[in-house]
Every structure is written in C-alpha cells, then in structure tokens.
Motif scaffolding. Structure first.
Motif, PDB file in Angstrom:
ATOM      1  N   MET A  57       0.828  -1.189   0.000  1.00 10.22           N
ATOM      2  CA  MET A  57       0.000   0.000   0.000  1.00 10.22           C
ATOM      3  C   MET A  57       0.875   1.255   0.000  1.00 10.22           C
ATOM      4  O   MET A  57       0.608   2.189  -0.721  1.00 10.22           O
ATOM      5  CB  MET A  57      -0.921  -0.003   1.212  1.00 10.22           C
ATOM      6  N   ILE A  58       1.921   1.261   0.822  1.00 11.26           N
ATOM      7  CA  ILE A  58       2.773   2.440   0.892  1.00 11.26           C
ATOM      8  C   ILE A  58       3.537   2.600  -0.412  1.00 11.26           C
ATOM      9  O   ILE A  58       3.802   3.696  -0.859  1.00 11.26           O
ATOM     10  CB  ILE A  58       3.734   2.350   2.099  1.00 11.26           C
ATOM     11  N   GLY A  59       3.884   1.520  -1.060  1.00 13.16           N
ATOM     12  CA  GLY A  59       4.620   1.580  -2.310  1.00 13.16           C
ATOM     13  C   GLY A  59       3.811   2.195  -3.439  1.00 13.16           C
ATOM     14  O   GLY A  59       4.361   2.669  -4.425  1.00 13.16           O
ATOM     15  N   ASN A  60       2.494   2.218  -3.297  1.00 11.37           N
ATOM     16  CA  ASN A  60       1.622   2.743  -4.341  1.00 11.37           C
ATOM     17  C   ASN A  60       1.304   4.223  -4.162  1.00 11.37           C
ATOM     18  O   ASN A  60       0.575   4.787  -4.957  1.00 11.37           O
ATOM     19  CB  ASN A  60       0.322   1.946  -4.402  1.00 11.37           C
ATOM     20  N   LEU A  61       1.815   4.865  -3.110  1.00  7.21           N
ATOM     21  CA  LEU A  61       1.514   6.275  -2.870  1.00  7.21           C
ATOM     22  C   LEU A  61       2.305   7.161  -3.836  1.00  7.21           C
ATOM     23  O   LEU A  61       3.491   6.959  -4.061  1.00  7.21           O
ATOM     24  CB  LEU A  61       1.861   6.665  -1.437  1.00  7.21           C
ATOM     25  N   LYS A  62       1.606   8.151  -4.351  1.00  7.61           N
ATOM     26  CA  LYS A  62       2.249   9.123  -5.241  1.00  7.61           C
ATOM     27  C   LYS A  62       2.761  10.286  -4.396  1.00  7.61           C
ATOM     28  O   LYS A  62       2.321  10.483  -3.258  1.00  7.61           O
ATOM     29  CB  LYS A  62       1.244   9.602  -6.276  1.00  7.61           C
ATOM     30  N   PRO A  63       3.692  11.070  -4.916  1.00  8.58           N
ATOM     31  CA  PRO A  63       4.248  12.187  -4.146  1.00  8.58           C
ATOM     32  C   PRO A  63       3.176  13.167  -3.648  1.00  8.58           C
ATOM     33  O   PRO A  63       3.269  13.673  -2.523  1.00  8.58           O
ATOM     34  CB  PRO A  63       5.203  12.867  -5.123  1.00  8.58           C
ATOM     35  N   LEU A  64       2.162  13.426  -4.438  1.00 14.14           N
ATOM     36  CA  LEU A  64       1.100  14.352  -4.025  1.00 14.14           C
ATOM     37  C   LEU A  64       0.338  13.787  -2.827  1.00 14.14           C
ATOM     38  O   LEU A  64      -0.007  14.534  -1.894  1.00 14.14           O
ATOM     39  CB  LEU A  64       0.135  14.628  -5.194  1.00 14.14           C
ATOM     40  N   GLU A  65       0.094  12.486  -2.820  1.00 12.23           N
ATOM     41  CA  GLU A  65      -0.621  11.864  -1.703  1.00 12.23           C
ATOM     42  C   GLU A  65       0.216  11.924  -0.419  1.00 12.23           C
ATOM     43  O   GLU A  65      -0.322  12.139   0.672  1.00 12.23           O
ATOM     44  CB  GLU A  65      -0.960  10.416  -2.045  1.00 12.23           C
ATOM     45  N   ILE A  66       1.509  11.750  -0.542  1.00  9.98           N
ATOM     46  CA  ILE A  66       2.394  11.831   0.630  1.00  9.98           C
ATOM     47  C   ILE A  66       2.375  13.242   1.209  1.00  9.98           C
ATOM     48  O   ILE A  66       2.297  13.427   2.423  1.00  9.98           O
ATOM     49  CB  ILE A  66       3.831  11.398   0.254  1.00  9.98           C
ATOM     50  N   VAL A  67       2.411  14.261   0.344  1.00 12.33           N
ATOM     51  CA  VAL A  67       2.367  15.655   0.792  1.00 12.33           C
ATOM     52  C   VAL A  67       1.037  15.931   1.482  1.00 12.33           C
ATOM     53  O   VAL A  67       1.006  16.608   2.528  1.00 12.33           O
ATOM     54  CB  VAL A  67       2.599  16.622  -0.403  1.00 12.33           C
ATOM     55  N   ILE A 113      -0.854  13.758   3.109  1.00 12.27           N
ATOM     56  CA  ILE A 113      -0.837  13.078   4.410  1.00 12.27           C
ATOM     57  C   ILE A 113      -0.020  13.884   5.412  1.00 12.27           C
ATOM     58  O   ILE A 113      -0.433  14.078   6.563  1.00 12.27           O
ATOM     59  CB  ILE A 113      -0.279  11.648   4.253  1.00 12.27           C
ATOM     60  N   ILE A 114       1.138  14.386   4.994  1.00 14.81           N
ATOM     61  CA  ILE A 114       1.974  15.200   5.879  1.00 14.81           C
ATOM     62  C   ILE A 114       1.244  16.472   6.289  1.00 14.81           C
ATOM     63  O   ILE A 114       1.291  16.887   7.454  1.00 14.81           O
ATOM     64  CB  ILE A 114       3.328  15.508   5.205  1.00 14.81           C
ATOM     65  N   ALA A 115       0.525  17.108   5.354  1.00 19.80           N
ATOM     66  CA  ALA A 115      -0.224  18.328   5.661  1.00 19.80           C
ATOM     67  C   ALA A 115      -1.328  18.049   6.671  1.00 19.80           C
ATOM     68  O   ALA A 115      -1.541  18.833   7.611  1.00 19.80           O
ATOM     69  CB  ALA A 115      -0.801  18.922   4.376  1.00 19.80           C
ATOM     70  N   VAL A 116      -2.018  16.938   6.525  1.00 16.39           N
ATOM     71  CA  VAL A 116      -3.088  16.582   7.473  1.00 16.39           C
ATOM     72  C   VAL A 116      -2.497  16.323   8.856  1.00 16.39           C
ATOM     73  O   VAL A 116      -3.052  16.768   9.877  1.00 16.39           O
ATOM     74  CB  VAL A 116      -3.875  15.356   6.963  1.00 16.39           C
ATOM     75  N   ILE A 117      -1.367  15.635   8.915  1.00 13.39           N
ATOM     76  CA  ILE A 117      -0.722  15.379  10.209  1.00 13.39           C
ATOM     77  C   ILE A 117      -0.311  16.690  10.869  1.00 13.39           C
ATOM     78  O   ILE A 117      -0.496  16.880  12.079  1.00 13.39           O
ATOM     79  CB  ILE A 117       0.484  14.432  10.023  1.00 13.39           C
ATOM     80  N   LEU A 118       0.236  17.622  10.076  1.00 11.19           N
ATOM     81  CA  LEU A 118       0.629  18.926  10.625  1.00 11.19           C
ATOM     82  C   LEU A 118      -0.584  19.680  11.156  1.00 11.19           C
ATOM     83  O   LEU A 118      -0.518  20.331  12.199  1.00 11.19           O
ATOM     84  CB  LEU A 118       1.333  19.763   9.557  1.00 11.19           C
ATOM     85  N   LEU A 119      -1.696  19.626  10.444  1.00 11.97           N
ATOM     86  CA  LEU A 119      -2.908  20.314  10.901  1.00 11.97           C
ATOM     87  C   LEU A 119      -3.468  19.680  12.163  1.00 11.97           C
ATOM     88  O   LEU A 119      -3.950  20.383  13.059  1.00 11.97           O
ATOM     89  CB  LEU A 119      -3.970  20.313   9.794  1.00 11.97           C
ATOM     90  N   LEU A 120      -3.422  18.360  12.250  1.00  9.56           N
ATOM     91  CA  LEU A 120      -3.983  17.686  13.419  1.00  9.56           C
ATOM     92  C   LEU A 120      -3.147  17.891  14.677  1.00  9.56           C
ATOM     93  O   LEU A 120      -3.684  18.178  15.749  1.00  9.56           O
ATOM     94  CB  LEU A 120      -4.118  16.183  13.148  1.00  9.56           C
ATOM     95  N   PHE A 121      -1.856  17.743  14.545  1.00  9.81           N
ATOM     96  CA  PHE A 121      -1.008  17.762  15.734  1.00  9.81           C
ATOM     97  C   PHE A 121      -0.244  19.063  15.944  1.00  9.81           C
ATOM     98  O   PHE A 121       0.199  19.346  17.047  1.00  9.81           O
ATOM     99  CB  PHE A 121      -0.008  16.596  15.681  1.00  9.81           C
ATOM    100  N   GLY A 122      -0.043  19.810  14.923  1.00 14.09           N
ATOM    101  CA  GLY A 122       0.704  21.054  15.050  1.00 14.09           C
ATOM    102  C   GLY A 122       2.194  20.831  14.909  1.00 14.09           C
ATOM    103  O   GLY A 122       2.715  19.763  15.210  1.00 14.09           O
ATOM    104  N   ALA A 123       2.895  21.845  14.460  1.00 12.31           N
ATOM    105  CA  ALA A 123       4.330  21.742  14.195  1.00 12.31           C
ATOM    106  C   ALA A 123       5.144  21.601  15.482  1.00 12.31           C
ATOM    107  O   ALA A 123       6.224  21.019  15.476  1.00 12.31           O
ATOM    108  CB  ALA A 123       4.798  22.958  13.408  1.00 12.31           C
TER     109      ALA A 123
END
Length: 96
Positions: A1-11, A13-23
C-alpha cells in the motif's frame, strides 16, 4: 500500500498530520516514537539472548541427567535434636 503512494498523496498526508497535531508537537512525537523503537529493539535482543541461554542450560541439564547422581547426605546442625529422628516417625506427645 505504501509503495503505491504518489508524491502528491504523501504531501497531503503530511499536511493533514501537521494540521492535526501542530508543528510544535511533531518533534516530541518523533522523539517518543524513536525511544519506543529503541526499547522494542533492546527487548527483542534480550529475549533472543534469553532463548539462547535457556537452550544452553537445557543442553547442560540434559548432559547432567545422563551422568550418575551421587547420593546426598544431609547433616543436622550441631545440637539440633529435632532432625536426629527419621522423618517418617510420628512425634509422641504427653497426655495428662
């Protein structure tokens, strides 16, 4: 599943994590995740060493079981009169 992620999807996911938890909380979370991984690794190594030690002691016990066992002599302490009687003998009590 992780091998199928495109660069846009990874970005995303990172943006959602930053919004949820904060920098500010992300470094603490990463640090605690690293500590947990180190603890897990050290415990796995300890379990492996335990298994090896157990296997070695079982081999030693098997070798000891093959050797004839010498009878043991149990000696009473000096002045100990209670242990001078055989263990199967019943103790006599004085009845009035």
């Amino acid at each position: 599943m992780i091998g199928n992620l495109k660069p846009l999807e990874i970005v995303l996911i990172i943006a959602v994590i930053l919004l949820l938890f904060g920098a500010k909380k992300l470094p603490d979370m990463a640090r605690s995740l690293g500590k947990s991984a180190r603890i897990l690794k050290s415990e796995a190594k300890a379990m492996k060493k335990d298994d090896e030690a157990t296997a070695a002691s079982e081999t030693t016990q098997e070798q000891a079981a093959q050797q004839p066992i010498a009878p043991r002599t149990i000696q009473a302490a000096p002045g100990d009169v209670a242990s001078s009687r055989p263990a199967t003998e019943t103790q006599r009590t004085t009845q009035s």
